[in-house]
Design an enzyme around this catalytic site. Structure first.
Site, short mmCIF file in Angstrom:
data_model
loop_
_atom_site.label_atom_id
_atom_site.label_comp_id
_atom_site.label_asym_id
_atom_site.label_seq_id
_atom_site.Cartn_x
_atom_site.Cartn_y
_atom_site.Cartn_z
N HIS A 112 0.86 -1.18 0.00
CA HIS A 112 0.00 0.00 0.00
C HIS A 112 0.90 1.23 0.00
O HIS A 112 2.03 1.20 0.50
CB HIS A 112 -0.90 0.02 1.23
CG HIS A 112 -1.96 -1.03 1.23
ND1 HIS A 112 -3.05 -0.96 2.06
CD2 HIS A 112 -2.10 -2.17 0.51
CE1 HIS A 112 -3.83 -2.02 1.85
NE2 HIS A 112 -3.26 -2.77 0.91
N GLU A 146 0.97 3.89 1.80
CA GLU A 146 1.46 4.30 3.11
C GLU A 146 2.65 3.44 3.56
O GLU A 146 3.65 3.96 4.08
CB GLU A 146 0.35 4.16 4.17
CG GLU A 146 -0.90 4.95 3.89
CD GLU A 146 -1.98 4.12 3.20
OE1 GLU A 146 -1.74 3.62 2.08
OE2 GLU A 146 -3.07 3.99 3.77
N CYS A 169 -6.31 1.74 5.90
CA CYS A 169 -6.91 0.46 6.30
C CYS A 169 -6.32 0.03 7.65
O CYS A 169 -5.41 0.67 8.17
CB CYS A 169 -6.62 -0.59 5.22
SG CYS A 169 -4.88 -1.10 5.17
N CYS A 226 -2.44 -0.43 7.54
CA CYS A 226 -1.70 0.82 7.44
C CYS A 226 -1.84 1.66 8.71
O CYS A 226 -0.89 2.28 9.17
CB CYS A 226 -2.15 1.59 6.21
SG CYS A 226 -1.67 0.78 4.67
#
EC number: 3.5.4.33
Length: 157
Positions: A60, A62, A90, A93
């Site tokens: 992801h 992040e 999410c 993260c």
């Protein structure tokens, strides 16, 4: 907050860069999420989702920027850093942001289905959360949400 407003003077451009990274992710066929990690006004890392490209479910935006910044700084902790991301993080993260001790989290679009900051598990409100960043939501929210909606609309055909 609306648009690119931020409690940190001059930081609005960081969300613009996160949106550019999200657009680049969409061009690669990835879910259009972009992130920028900043310390003292200096960009340490900027990237977009790369889960398909890297065959890595943890890639992801992040996570990618935190990995790069941690490697650059030689530390697992990023306590004086601010993270700008186009979509509410999410659970994975949100936990990584906490573990890295990120100072401030700025995000654009809310994610009622997968978000873990203001939706879902509300990770930073849990008694088991050891560190909660300052959270500022809604930065460039319309642009971020439109980008995501358009991406998924095009996918559905």
């Amino acid at each position: 907050m609306t648009g690119n407003e931020s409690p940190v003077p001059g930081s609005g451009g960081f969300m613009d860069l996160a949106l550019e990274e999200a657009r680049a992710a969409a061009a690669r066929g990835e879910v259009p999420v972009g992130a920028v990690l900043v310390r003292g006004g200096e960009i340490l890392a900027a990237d977009g989702n790369r889960t398909l490209e890297l065959s890595d479910p943890t890639a992801h935006a992040e996570i990618l920027v935190m990995r790069r910044a941690a490697a650059t700084l030689g530390s697992q902790r990023l306590p004086d850093c601010d993270l700008y991301v186009t979509l509410e993080p999410c659970p994975m993260c949100a936990a990584a942001i906490s573990f890295a001790r990120i100072r401030r989290l700025y995000f654009g679009a809310s994610d009622p289905k997968g978000g873990a900051v203001e939706n879902g598990v509300r990770f930073y409100s849990q008694p088991t959360c050891h560190h909660a960043p300052e959270v500022y939501s809604g930065l460039a929210e319309r642009d971020a949400a439109d980008l995501l909606r358009g991406f998924f609309r095009d996918r559905r055909g």
